[in-house]
Design a protein around this motif. Structure first.
Motif, PDB file in Angstrom:
ATOM      1  N   HIS A  66       0.823  -1.329   0.118  1.00 57.78           N
ATOM      2  CA  HIS A  66      -0.085   0.140  -0.129  1.00 57.78           C
ATOM      3  C   HIS A  66       0.809   1.203   0.130  1.00 57.78           C
ATOM      4  CE1 HIS A  66      -3.046   2.954   1.232  1.00 57.78           C
ATOM      5  NE2 HIS A  66      -1.897   3.481   1.990  1.00 57.78           N
ATOM      6  N   CYS A  68       0.075   5.664   0.230  1.00 56.25           N
ATOM      7  CA  CYS A  68      -0.958   6.817   0.226  1.00 56.25           C
ATOM      8  C   CYS A  68      -0.788   7.712  -1.051  1.00 56.25           C
ATOM      9  CB  CYS A  68      -1.010   7.631   1.562  1.00 56.25           C
ATOM     10  SG  CYS A  68      -1.599   6.546   2.930  1.00 56.25           S
ATOM     11  N   CYS A 112      -0.608   3.067   8.637  1.00 59.96           N
ATOM     12  CA  CYS A 112       0.361   3.164   7.439  1.00 59.96           C
ATOM     13  C   CYS A 112       1.547   3.968   7.827  1.00 59.96           C
ATOM     14  CB  CYS A 112      -0.229   3.834   6.448  1.00 59.96           C
ATOM     15  SG  CYS A 112       0.585   4.016   4.914  1.00 59.96           S
ATOM     16  N   CYS A 114       3.777   4.600   5.313  1.00 65.18           N
ATOM     17  CA  CYS A 114       4.541   4.777   3.838  1.00 65.18           C
ATOM     18  C   CYS A 114       5.106   6.117   3.732  1.00 65.18           C
ATOM     19  CB  CYS A 114       3.260   4.778   2.862  1.00 65.18           C
ATOM     20  SG  CYS A 114       2.334   6.275   2.669  1.00 65.18           S
ATOM     21  N   CYS A 119       0.457  10.837   3.616  1.00 65.71           N
ATOM     22  CA  CYS A 119       0.093   9.907   4.231  1.00 65.71           C
ATOM     23  C   CYS A 119      -0.973   9.957   5.288  1.00 65.71           C
ATOM     24  CB  CYS A 119       1.333   9.182   5.169  1.00 65.71           C
ATOM     25  SG  CYS A 119       0.687   7.630   6.033  1.00 65.71           S
ATOM     26  N   ARG A 120      -1.983   9.213   5.141  1.00 67.90           N
ATOM     27  CA  ARG A 120      -3.321   9.050   5.987  1.00 67.90           C
ATOM     28  C   ARG A 120      -3.321   8.761   7.506  1.00 67.90           C
ATOM     29  NH1 ARG A 120      -5.135   7.315   1.102  1.00 67.90           N
ATOM     30  NH2 ARG A 120      -5.879   5.513   1.895  1.00 67.90           N
TER      31      ARG A 120
END
Ligand SMILES: [Zn+2]
Length: 155
Positions: A66, A68, A112, A114, A119-120
């Protein structure tokens, strides 16, 4: 498409060994079709319908991480699932898609790391995506119909 599975900054991931142009189909997902009740948090099952999942194939499609700020996205037509580049991707880059785009489970969250500027922090169902991100993904054709219906039902 020359793809390799190897360890990257976020564990095992899939990397391209050749440049990929924006809009190119990268890989078709395969694997057994499963119902929600047949999945578990440790299976590599990808949601592709309201109660339909595609399980592990043993190929690179199991290991795409994954992000974002992904460089690829899934187009789902019935049970056909293809990963497309949503921008030009350079040799050596890791492939990613936004897991939220296919998620519609209500009880799923994933933290997350990332580390991208957008990034959320927490990955949730597609229907909860920020509006600007949602609009961009819809325009790219990478939000399946069941997720669009679910968001419409929220309004
Ligand atoms: Zn993120």
């Amino acid at each position: 498409m020359k793809l390799v599975v190897r360890n990257g900054t976020h564990g095992r991931g899939v990397f391209t060994e050749e440049p990929i142009s924006d809009g190119t189909r990268i890989i078709r997902f395969s694997g057994p079709f499963l119902r929600y009740a047949e999945t578990s948090p440790t299976t590599y099952a990808l949601q592709i319908g309201p109660d339909l999942y595609i399980g592990a194939s043993g190929g690179p499609d199991d290991y795409i991480n994954h992000s974002c700020e992904p460089n690829a996205g899934l187009r789902i037509a019935g049970t056909t699932v293809d990963l497309y580049a949503i921008r030009d991707i350079a040799t050596g880059e890791e492939l990613s898609f936004d897991y939220s785009t296919t998620l519609d489970e209500d009880d799923f969250t994933m933290s997350c790391q990332c580390c991208t500027p957008s990034c959320r922090g927490t990955i949730r169902d597609g229907k909860y995506l920020p509006y600007d991100v949602w609009q961009r993904y819809v325009a790219l054709g990478i939000v399946p119909e069941y997720v669009q219906r679910s968001r419409a039902a929220l309004a």
